[in-house]
Design an enzyme around this catalytic site. Structure first.
Site, PDB file in Angstrom:
ATOM      1  N   LYS A   1     -11.183 -14.846  17.382  1.00  0.00           N
ATOM      2  CA  LYS A   1     -11.865 -14.052  18.409  1.00  0.00           C
ATOM      3  C   LYS A   1     -10.863 -13.139  19.095  1.00  0.00           C
ATOM      4  O   LYS A   1      -9.704 -13.486  19.264  1.00  0.00           O
ATOM      5  CB  LYS A   1     -12.466 -14.966  19.483  1.00  0.00           C
ATOM      6  CG  LYS A   1     -13.589 -15.840  19.037  1.00  0.00           C
ATOM      7  CD  LYS A   1     -14.116 -16.625  20.228  1.00  0.00           C
ATOM      8  CE  LYS A   1     -15.311 -17.469  19.872  1.00  0.00           C
ATOM      9  NZ  LYS A   1     -15.819 -18.218  21.034  1.00  0.00           N
TER      10      LYS A   1
ATOM     11  N   ARG B   1     -26.172 -25.410  26.032  1.00  0.00           N
ATOM     12  CA  ARG B   1     -26.867 -24.712  27.110  1.00  0.00           C
ATOM     13  C   ARG B   1     -28.347 -24.575  26.814  1.00  0.00           C
ATOM     14  O   ARG B   1     -29.172 -24.684  27.693  1.00  0.00           O
ATOM     15  CB  ARG B   1     -26.277 -23.313  27.310  1.00  0.00           C
ATOM     16  CG  ARG B   1     -24.877 -23.310  27.829  1.00  0.00           C
ATOM     17  CD  ARG B   1     -24.353 -21.915  27.847  1.00  0.00           C
ATOM     18  NE  ARG B   1     -24.447 -21.370  26.496  1.00  0.00           N
ATOM     19  CZ  ARG B   1     -23.544 -20.612  25.930  1.00  0.00           C
ATOM     20  NH1 ARG B   1     -22.481 -20.259  26.588  1.00  0.00           N
ATOM     21  NH2 ARG B   1     -23.691 -20.176  24.700  1.00  0.00           N
TER      22      ARG B   1
ATOM     23  N   SER C   1     -19.182 -17.393  28.668  1.00  0.00           N
ATOM     24  CA  SER C   1     -17.985 -16.569  28.896  1.00  0.00           C
ATOM     25  C   SER C   1     -18.231 -15.133  28.456  1.00  0.00           C
ATOM     26  O   SER C   1     -17.763 -14.189  29.095  1.00  0.00           O
ATOM     27  CB  SER C   1     -16.794 -17.148  28.130  1.00  0.00           C
ATOM     28  OG  SER C   1     -16.435 -18.401  28.648  1.00  0.00           O
TER      29      SER C   1
ATOM     30  N   HIS D   1     -18.579 -24.610  32.135  1.00  0.00           N
ATOM     31  CA  HIS D   1     -17.515 -25.396  31.492  1.00  0.00           C
ATOM     32  C   HIS D   1     -17.007 -26.476  32.455  1.00  0.00           C
ATOM     33  O   HIS D   1     -16.806 -27.625  32.054  1.00  0.00           O
ATOM     34  CB  HIS D   1     -16.326 -24.507  31.106  1.00  0.00           C
ATOM     35  CG  HIS D   1     -16.590 -23.531  30.021  1.00  0.00           C
ATOM     36  ND1 HIS D   1     -16.291 -22.196  30.157  1.00  0.00           N
ATOM     37  CD2 HIS D   1     -17.093 -23.684  28.775  1.00  0.00           C
ATOM     38  CE1 HIS D   1     -16.610 -21.564  29.036  1.00  0.00           C
ATOM     39  NE2 HIS D   1     -17.096 -22.446  28.183  1.00  0.00           N
TER      40      HIS D   1
END
Length: 167
Positions: A44, A93, A131, A20
């Protein structure tokens, strides 16, 4: 070239990773101003609460004076348009991210046609970091110091020690 372009980099950042941070650094080189928008994350279950995540992101973004950190709740569209954002930064990614991000960019283009989505890829050494992986590895006692800053590592250690303490 447009002047004073504001870009928004949204995410949950639970926790912020070196990947990040790499995306923030890259965005700060491209745009006049960047807001890292930390999602309340009602969709979440987060390890860190909103205030903790904002504090970690602020510390991580300290090197870049043109980067602000704010929280948001609700539609990203409302946040971006309300701040006058002209670009939304999304990190990619791997190919597995692309399908979801491509669909999201299409929906965002429909909701806010005046805002461009810009995809940035982190450096090679950060492309596999997420994460979710960081939280899982740390919760199982693994080392995550190569994936997060020292400050975030400390916060993870403290948070996970509290979770292990019997009530």
């Amino acid at each position: 070239m447009a002047q004073n372009v504001l870009a928004i980099y949204p995410g949950t950042f639970d926790p912020i990773t070196l990947g990040h941070e790499d995306i923030v650094r890259r965005a700060a080189q491209l745009f006049d101003r960047v807001i890292v928008a930390v999602a309340a994350g009602h969709h979440k279950k987060t390890l860190f609460n909103l205030e903790e995540r904002i504090a970690m992101v602020r510390e991580a973004c300290h090197p870049w004076p043109q980067v602000q950190v704010e929280s948001f709740d609700g539609l990203m569209r409302d946040f971006v348009v309300g701040r006058g954002g002209k670009a939304m930064v999304r990190g990619l990614r791997a190919v597995t991210d692309f399908d979801y991000e491509f669909q999201l960019a299409g929906m965002n283009r429909h909701l806010m046609p005046e805002v461009e989505t810009v995809f940035l890829t982190p450096g090679d050494k950060y492309q596999f970091i997420s994460s979710t992986f960081v939280r899982e590895i740390a919760s199982l006692g693994g080392e995550v110091d190569k994936f997060v800053s020292a400050n975030v590592q400390q916060k993870l250690d403290e948070k996970l020690a509290l979770k292990k303490t019997p009530s």
